[in-house]
Design an enzyme around this catalytic site. Sequence first.
Site, short mmCIF file in Angstrom:
data_model
loop_
_atom_site.label_atom_id
_atom_site.label_comp_id
_atom_site.label_asym_id
_atom_site.label_seq_id
_atom_site.Cartn_x
_atom_site.Cartn_y
_atom_site.Cartn_z
N TRP A 57 2.26 23.17 -3.01
CA TRP A 57 2.35 23.30 -1.55
C TRP A 57 1.03 22.99 -0.88
CZ3 TRP A 57 5.52 24.87 2.56
CH2 TRP A 57 4.84 25.27 3.71
N ILE A 58 1.08 22.24 0.21
CA ILE A 58 -0.10 22.14 1.08
C ILE A 58 0.32 22.40 2.52
CG2 ILE A 58 -1.06 20.37 -0.44
CD1 ILE A 58 -0.88 18.39 1.91
N ASN A 59 -0.64 22.87 3.34
CA ASN A 59 -0.41 22.89 4.77
C ASN A 59 -1.66 22.41 5.53
OD1 ASN A 59 -0.69 25.80 3.77
ND2 ASN A 59 -0.94 26.23 5.94
N ASP A 60 -2.26 23.22 6.37
CA ASP A 60 -3.27 22.76 7.33
C ASP A 60 -4.41 21.95 6.72
OD1 ASP A 60 -3.43 25.91 9.23
OD2 ASP A 60 -1.74 24.73 8.50
N GLN A 76 -5.30 23.67 3.02
CA GLN A 76 -4.61 24.87 2.53
C GLN A 76 -3.71 24.44 1.38
OE1 GLN A 76 -4.67 28.35 4.67
NE2 GLN A 76 -6.57 27.28 4.20
N ASP A 139 -8.92 40.22 4.42
CA ASP A 139 -9.72 41.25 3.74
C ASP A 139 -8.83 42.26 3.00
OD1 ASP A 139 -10.65 43.41 6.60
OD2 ASP A 139 -8.78 43.21 5.49
N ARG A 185 -7.45 34.12 14.03
CA ARG A 185 -7.69 33.17 12.96
C ARG A 185 -7.96 31.76 13.46
NH1 ARG A 185 -2.22 34.94 12.61
NH2 ARG A 185 -0.65 33.32 13.00
N ASP A 186 -8.38 30.92 12.52
CA ASP A 186 -8.56 29.48 12.70
C ASP A 186 -9.76 29.11 13.58
OD1 ASP A 186 -4.93 29.07 13.00
OD2 ASP A 186 -6.18 29.50 11.26
#
Lengths: 571, 171
Positions: A57-60, A76, A139, A185-186
């Site tokens: 799997w890959i994403n961003d 990702q 975390d 995030r991001d």
Amino acid sequence: MANLSPIILLLALFSLIYGNAIASHHVYRNLQTQQSSDSSSNQPYRTAYHFQPPKNWINDPNGPMRYKGLYHLFYQYNPKGSVWGNIVWAHSVSKDLVNWIPLDAAIFPSQPSDINGCWSGSATMLPGGKPVILYTGIDPNNHQVQNLAFPKNLSDPFLREWIKSPKNPLMAPTVANKINSTSFRDPTTAWKGKDGYWRVLIGNKVNSVGRAVLYKSKDFVNWVEAKQPLHSAQGTGMWECPDFFPVLNNGPINVGLDTSVDGDHVRHVLKVSLDDKKHDYYLIGTYDASQDVFTPDNSQPVLRYDYGKYYASKTIFDDGKNRRVLFGWVNESSSQNDDIKKGWSGIHTIPRSIWLHKSGKQLIQWPVQEIENLRVNPVNWPTRLLKGGELLQVNGITAVQADVEISFQVREFQKAEVLKNWADPQILCGMKGAGVKGGIGPFGLLVLASKDLQESTAVFFRIFRYQNKNLVLMCSDQSRSSLNKENDMTPFGTFVDVDPLHENLSLRTLIDHSVVESFGGEGKACITSRVYPTLAINEKAQLYAFNNGTSSVRITRLSAWSMKKANINGN
Amino acid sequence: MANLKTTTTLFFVLFLIAMTSLPSITLCDENLIESTCRKTPNFNLCVQSLKAFPGSASADVRGLGLIMVKVMQSKANDAINKIRELQRSGPSPALTSCASKYNAIVVGDIPEANEAFSKGMPKFAENGANDAANEATFCENGFNGRSPLTQQNNAMRDVAAITAAIARQLL
């Protein structure tokens, strides 16, 4: 450590000299590269020139950047399977944004501030050419926090190893700042203001108000939240993957600006990925650097980068070619079961140059020029009429792996169908697919078509008369793309801001086994789709130009090329 | 005037009663279950499924999502057991296909939804849940109308749809 640096330098030089030959033997930590027995017959959907790893799997896209003449792309990646999970930053490098060498994962859980995940982030070039990465870590309490990483060895042009700041997390949700710990995030690429302070945006929401939270820092380690977000909007939900960058106002085409540039000659773009809609949206507007506030131009609606499958995109300033380049993720339209069976999920689009159209109303995107180096065996048609009902086969190219540019001239405007009420273009494309005859159109391309036309993906235009003007609808119609109904074959559509009375209608489509990337109006309208034909695969796929309208259109230009396979991650 | 005084007193007394019998913490969170379930396609099934799990009374929306993923797991197990039973008496391509689809649910969708809810990436929980509903539908379709798994597929599809709707509330 000092003793090792000459050895590392030597290794780096060695790698550079031998280039692809050695580097392509790199394997992923704990992974094996694709079996060479995976032939095109049992993997008909793997792309030949789009970015993807051998499996999983890959994403961003993460932290894209240019360093010592090489492009870096992190992403990702799930090292353990074909669905999202166990995410790390995988890493590849390239000289040309087309051929990619895989390296070991650069960032993976190793400290409390990212022990439960290393999510998306961006790279910033510090003065002196030092790249740093800000990224979201999960975390031990499953809270989203922002961490800093920097290269272990700046003299390694491949930047293989990264060290994390012992001060991580640098930005975190606390009781005091009341930031929602699952909506933070991001981090973006940072930009430097005239006051010498760096600024960065983090995606956030408060209830359903989407926000780009702003943090400022002098030293890139100590960050202070600004009193107000750079921008926010009611009812939009979580803003993922924000991006904020300057563009030249009325500048030459395909010229970009460093992220910190500001001035009268510049407009700013704020882009967000909307969690709720699963699309990437952007606003053009004015950045007030003294207040750190972005005000979008009211006159324009919110636009999307791409009206098909496209998400989590991010731009960088490419200081090698003085352009801004856009990277984006395209997920599968197949079922999870199919993804598990084929062993992979997700690709990236061809990187796109991006700049502001001279009208100032929208951004233009166009595949980076380097992709044209894969073009071979050109087919060029002389200008010809395409009558209503005609279907013309484009021969001489590998239809499953091709780049096609076609231009149409329209004349008989009186035959255009009248659109009484404005309708959502995607819905219009769904109601009026390629099989529905029209006045002017549908005309365009049938890609990944089977010989008997049981399967085909139609990319086409349909012209309406709306409020006494010509309205051009562009569709990517996947509804007949595959006999396997377990795929999502929703058609996509958008209006193209081109008046066919004054200019030809152009379409460029990049075809690559299971992805169809289309650009209308020289980059004014982009639609990316995923299709999984069962018949129109490999050498059985065909390409046609078609016109299912009552009026003729003139093909003023058709150029088509077979595309060579690129070297991507040891494929 | 007398009527007004009586009405006001009555109102005040009722107000006092209402205030002193403020819902306890348990009742507040039951309201969360109900308000969450109201935004799903099947209110009754949603409430029933959640209340059956200990801890649902004090869970936030994310926690309710995680509970529904457990319910999905249980429905997937029911389907897998039934498929195995049917395969013993007479294997078929449709059954094999269903086994593959439920494997995808158990190996792919459910872990994805779990991690997504836990770490605050609800779009992947929605993804996993929607896919699980699809896989159940595709399994059912594979029998062309004469399915021996209708009950299990419907149950899977229904709880998955509820889970996706809960994820949607977190986007």
